[in-house]
Design a protein around this motif. Structure first.
Motif, PDB file in Angstrom:
ATOM      1  N   ARG A 159       0.838  -1.197   0.000  1.00 12.87           N
ATOM      2  CA  ARG A 159       0.000   0.000   0.000  1.00 12.87           C
ATOM      3  C   ARG A 159       0.878   1.254   0.000  1.00 12.87           C
ATOM      4  NH1 ARG A 159      -3.360  -3.061   3.471  1.00 12.87           N
ATOM      5  NH2 ARG A 159      -2.349  -2.166   5.324  1.00 12.87           N
ATOM      6  N   PHE A 160       1.935   1.224   0.785  1.00 12.08           N
ATOM      7  CA  PHE A 160       2.816   2.388   0.868  1.00 12.08           C
ATOM      8  C   PHE A 160       3.610   2.583  -0.425  1.00 12.08           C
ATOM      9  CE2 PHE A 160       7.004   4.215   1.813  1.00 12.08           C
ATOM     10  CZ  PHE A 160       6.634   5.426   2.382  1.00 12.08           C
ATOM     11  N   TYR A 161       4.339   1.552  -0.846  1.00 13.29           N
ATOM     12  CA  TYR A 161       5.251   1.721  -1.965  1.00 13.29           C
ATOM     13  C   TYR A 161       4.538   1.771  -3.316  1.00 13.29           C
ATOM     14  CZ  TYR A 161       9.210   1.188   1.182  1.00 13.29           C
ATOM     15  OH  TYR A 161      10.128   1.390   2.173  1.00 13.29           O
ATOM     16  N   CYS A 162       3.464   1.011  -3.472  1.00 21.94           N
ATOM     17  CA  CYS A 162       2.768   0.984  -4.762  1.00 21.94           C
ATOM     18  C   CYS A 162       1.667   2.039  -4.851  1.00 21.94           C
ATOM     19  CB  CYS A 162       2.194  -0.404  -5.025  1.00 21.94           C
ATOM     20  SG  CYS A 162       3.454  -1.690  -5.145  1.00 21.94           S
ATOM     21  N   GLU A 163       0.780   2.070  -3.869  1.00 19.29           N
ATOM     22  CA  GLU A 163      -0.344   2.992  -3.952  1.00 19.29           C
ATOM     23  C   GLU A 163       0.075   4.436  -3.659  1.00 19.29           C
ATOM     24  OE1 GLU A 163      -3.668   1.643  -1.651  1.00 19.29           O
ATOM     25  OE2 GLU A 163      -3.425  -0.439  -2.316  1.00 19.29           O
ATOM     26  N   ALA A 164       0.932   4.632  -2.674  1.00 12.04           N
ATOM     27  CA  ALA A 164       1.308   6.000  -2.307  1.00 12.04           C
ATOM     28  C   ALA A 164       2.478   6.535  -3.131  1.00 12.04           C
ATOM     29  CB  ALA A 164       1.646   6.069  -0.816  1.00 12.04           C
ATOM     30  N   LEU A 165       3.490   5.692  -3.401  1.00 14.28           N
ATOM     31  CA  LEU A 165       4.678   6.168  -4.113  1.00 14.28           C
ATOM     32  C   LEU A 165       4.669   5.814  -5.590  1.00 14.28           C
ATOM     33  CD1 LEU A 165       7.615   5.625  -1.575  1.00 14.28           C
ATOM     34  CD2 LEU A 165       6.042   7.555  -1.817  1.00 14.28           C
ATOM     35  N   GLY A 166       3.792   4.918  -6.018  1.00 20.17           N
ATOM     36  CA  GLY A 166       3.633   4.680  -7.442  1.00 20.17           C
ATOM     37  C   GLY A 166       4.453   3.564  -8.050  1.00 20.17           C
ATOM     38  N   PHE A 167       5.079   2.707  -7.252  1.00 19.99           N
ATOM     39  CA  PHE A 167       5.798   1.568  -7.816  1.00 19.99           C
ATOM     40  C   PHE A 167       4.819   0.605  -8.493  1.00 19.99           C
ATOM     41  CE2 PHE A 167       9.141   2.976  -4.973  1.00 19.99           C
ATOM     42  CZ  PHE A 167      10.296   2.621  -5.653  1.00 19.99           C
ATOM     43  N   ALA A 168       5.290  -0.089  -9.540  1.00 19.74           N
ATOM     44  CA  ALA A 168       4.469  -1.063 -10.267  1.00 19.74           C
ATOM     45  C   ALA A 168       5.138  -2.433 -10.216  1.00 19.74           C
ATOM     46  CB  ALA A 168       4.285  -0.637 -11.719  1.00 19.74           C
ATOM     47  N   LEU A 169       4.326  -3.471 -10.136  1.00 15.06           N
ATOM     48  CA  LEU A 169       4.838  -4.839 -10.040  1.00 15.06           C
ATOM     49  C   LEU A 169       5.526  -5.250 -11.342  1.00 15.06           C
ATOM     50  CD1 LEU A 169       4.946  -7.481  -8.330  1.00 15.06           C
ATOM     51  CD2 LEU A 169       2.795  -8.131  -9.452  1.00 15.06           C
ATOM     52  N   SER A 170       6.747  -5.780 -11.227  1.00 17.57           N
ATOM     53  CA  SER A 170       7.454  -6.340 -12.383  1.00 17.57           C
ATOM     54  C   SER A 170       7.165  -7.819 -12.521  1.00 17.57           C
ATOM     55  CB  SER A 170       8.966  -6.120 -12.242  1.00 17.57           C
ATOM     56  OG  SER A 170       9.289  -4.754 -12.183  1.00 17.57           O
ATOM     57  N   ASP A 171       7.411  -8.574 -11.457  1.00 20.93           N
ATOM     58  CA  ASP A 171       7.116 -10.002 -11.454  1.00 20.93           C
ATOM     59  C   ASP A 171       7.268 -10.558 -10.048  1.00 20.93           C
ATOM     60  OD1 ASP A 171       9.952 -10.189 -11.247  1.00 20.93           O
ATOM     61  OD2 ASP A 171      10.124 -10.380 -13.406  1.00 20.93           O
ATOM     62  N   ILE A 172       7.064 -11.857  -9.933  1.00 22.21           N
ATOM     63  CA  ILE A 172       7.062 -12.540  -8.634  1.00 22.21           C
ATOM     64  C   ILE A 172       7.918 -13.797  -8.763  1.00 22.21           C
ATOM     65  CG2 ILE A 172       5.632 -13.722  -6.902  1.00 22.21           C
ATOM     66  CD1 ILE A 172       3.277 -11.983  -7.960  1.00 22.21           C
ATOM     67  N   ILE A 173       8.697 -14.086  -7.744  1.00 20.34           N
ATOM     68  CA  ILE A 173       9.419 -15.354  -7.661  1.00 20.34           C
ATOM     69  C   ILE A 173       8.921 -16.095  -6.429  1.00 20.34           C
ATOM     70  CG2 ILE A 173      11.630 -16.507  -7.310  1.00 20.34           C
ATOM     71  CD1 ILE A 173      12.972 -14.280  -8.826  1.00 20.34           C
ATOM     72  N   ARG A 174       8.436 -17.313  -6.634  1.00 22.32           N
ATOM     73  CA  ARG A 174       8.031 -18.144  -5.502  1.00 22.32           C
ATOM     74  C   ARG A 174       9.240 -18.913  -5.006  1.00 22.32           C
ATOM     75  NH1 ARG A 174       2.518 -20.832  -3.936  1.00 22.32           N
ATOM     76  NH2 ARG A 174       2.397 -18.639  -3.359  1.00 22.32           N
ATOM     77  N   MET A 175       9.624 -18.655  -3.764  1.00 22.49           N
ATOM     78  CA  MET A 175      10.790 -19.313  -3.172  1.00 22.49           C
ATOM     79  C   MET A 175      10.326 -20.382  -2.197  1.00 22.49           C
ATOM     80  SD  MET A 175      13.934 -17.709  -0.923  1.00 22.49           S
ATOM     81  CE  MET A 175      14.787 -17.051  -2.346  1.00 22.49           C
ATOM     82  N   CYS A 190      10.017   1.479 -11.091  1.00 27.97           N
ATOM     83  CA  CYS A 190       9.515   2.847 -11.226  1.00 27.97           C
ATOM     84  C   CYS A 190      10.160   3.539 -12.417  1.00 27.97           C
ATOM     85  CB  CYS A 190       9.734   3.646  -9.937  1.00 27.97           C
ATOM     86  SG  CYS A 190      11.466   3.828  -9.455  1.00 27.97           S
ATOM     87  N   ASN A 191      11.003   2.801 -13.138  1.00 30.46           N
ATOM     88  CA  ASN A 191      11.640   3.290 -14.365  1.00 30.46           C
ATOM     89  C   ASN A 191      12.031   2.057 -15.183  1.00 30.46           C
ATOM     90  OD1 ASN A 191      14.277   2.382 -13.320  1.00 30.46           O
ATOM     91  ND2 ASN A 191      14.191   4.200 -12.014  1.00 30.46           N
ATOM     92  N   ARG A 192      12.980   2.163 -16.068  1.00 29.28           N
ATOM     93  CA  ARG A 192      13.332   1.034 -16.933  1.00 29.28           C
ATOM     94  C   ARG A 192      14.110  -0.067 -16.206  1.00 29.28           C
ATOM     95  NH1 ARG A 192      12.325   1.596 -22.230  1.00 29.28           N
ATOM     96  NH2 ARG A 192      13.798  -0.084 -22.699  1.00 29.28           N
ATOM     97  N   ARG A 193      14.667   0.225 -15.049  1.00 30.62           N
ATOM     98  CA  ARG A 193      15.350  -0.830 -14.296  1.00 30.62           C
ATOM     99  C   ARG A 193      14.328  -1.889 -13.899  1.00 30.62           C
ATOM    100  NH1 ARG A 193      20.264  -0.948 -12.071  1.00 30.62           N
ATOM    101  NH2 ARG A 193      20.565   1.328 -12.036  1.00 30.62           N
ATOM    102  N   HIS A 194      14.672  -3.164 -14.084  1.00 35.77           N
ATOM    103  CA  HIS A 194      13.711  -4.243 -13.840  1.00 35.77           C
ATOM    104  C   HIS A 194      13.066  -4.133 -12.479  1.00 35.77           C
ATOM    105  CE1 HIS A 194      12.449  -8.196 -12.308  1.00 35.77           C
ATOM    106  NE2 HIS A 194      12.014  -8.384 -13.546  1.00 35.77           N
ATOM    107  N   HIS A 195      13.862  -3.904 -11.455  1.00 35.76           N
ATOM    108  CA  HIS A 195      13.286  -3.590 -10.145  1.00 35.76           C
ATOM    109  C   HIS A 195      14.205  -2.650  -9.385  1.00 35.76           C
ATOM    110  CE1 HIS A 195      15.621  -7.317  -9.411  1.00 35.76           C
ATOM    111  NE2 HIS A 195      15.796  -6.898  -8.172  1.00 35.76           N
TER     112      HIS A 195
END
Length: 293
Positions: A159-175, A190-195
């Motif tokens: 909620r903080f990083y995505c909704e308030a600061l605008g980060f978008a999900l790149s992908d998920i790794i199940r460990m 938040c830019n062209r860097r993968h994460h």
């Protein structure tokens, strides 16, 4: 609305001298004097990217996310207000210490100091020179690199990083931690860097917020040379050279003098917001990245 990049990070460390040697001679960053007898490192034309200050936590102390200008800072401020997140404008003394034009500060849900700023000081008149001969790091619009933080409340963190600061999900790794238990590591851009940010959800409080930070070199040889420097310095290799499944980076992991890790890599894929599709991976790495010891 989104922050533009990870601009800088600060660590509270118990051994400043060890960090000066490690950051300069092993990682190849350019050490400079910081305020209050602290230490800072350059990796490009910014006045500084990493601050190391005296403290017993041996952990991340703050993270600074850059935005483009005053209007963008106002937009982030409005988003924080909309999400009931209190923030404080910086004093003139704080602006001078951070060497930026405008700044607000707040806290993430687990108390980490987060700073949003614009107008960093550049030292183009004094080019970056690595004491270890590193030709340079991938920064620019992609920022410093990435940080991976542990969290005991992944929903609040998102909620903080995505909704308030605008980060978008790149992908998920199940460990898979055991045959019966797995966790989802989530990676955000938040830019062209993968994460720029990744979150490691834990069912219990972790001893440190910082799992690792990453810096990216221009060539694969730079990664190999760093491995050799680490060995000569009798540093601790944590994961062998390998390639990640999601961002395709070839890298190794080492333990810093503060106990958390640093990833040193090259060659990551970049995000094209127009075509990027979220994916899930079942393994951290295509090859390598074997735990040492």
């Amino acid at each position: 609305m989104s922050v533009a990049s990870l601009g800088y990070i600060g660590f509270a460390v118990s051994d400043l001298e060890a960090w000066k040697t490690y950051g300069g001679q092993v990682l190849g960053m350019m050490p400079i004097e910081g305020p209050d007898e602290g230490l800072r490192f350059r990796i490009d034309d910014h006045a500084w990217r990493i601050a190391v200050q005296a403290g017993e936590a041996d952990d991340i102390a703050f993270a600074g996310f850059e935005v483009s200008d005053a209007a963008a800072l106002d937009a982030v401020s409005a988003s924080l207000v909309a999400h009931d997140i209190p923030f404080t404008p910086a004093s003139p003394e704080q602006l001078a210490e951070r060497q930026v034009t405008g700044l607000i500060s707040c806290q993430d849900p687990e108390g980490l100091a987060i700073e949003i700023y614009y107008g960093p000081t550049l030292r183009t008149e004094k080019p970056f020179v690595s004491p270890a001969g590193v030709s340079g790091f991938i920064t620019g619009e992609q920022g410093l690199g990435h940080i991976v933080l542990t969290t005991s409340d992944i929903a609040a963190a998102k909620r903080f990083y995505c909704e308030a600061l605008g980060f978008a999900l790149s992908d998920i790794i199940r460990m898979a931690l055991s045959p019966e238990f797995a966790i989802d590591l989530e990676f955000f851009h938040c830019n062209r860097r993968h994460h720029t940010l990744a979150l490691v959800p834990l069912p219990f409080p972790a001893p440190k917020r910082m799992h690792h930070f990453m810096v990216q070199t221009r060539t694969l040889d730079e990664v190999g040379f760093a491995l050799d420097r680490l060995e000569r310095a009798k540093g601790t290799l944590v994961q062998t050279l390998g390639r990640h499944t999601n961002d395709q980076m070839v890298s190794f992991y080492a333990r810093t003098p503060s106990g958390f890790e640093v990833e040193y890599g090259q060659g990551a894929v970049e995000v094209d917001a127009a075509t990027w599709r979220v994916a899930r991976h079942d393994k951290m790495s295509s090859w390598g990245h074997k735990r040492v010891g």
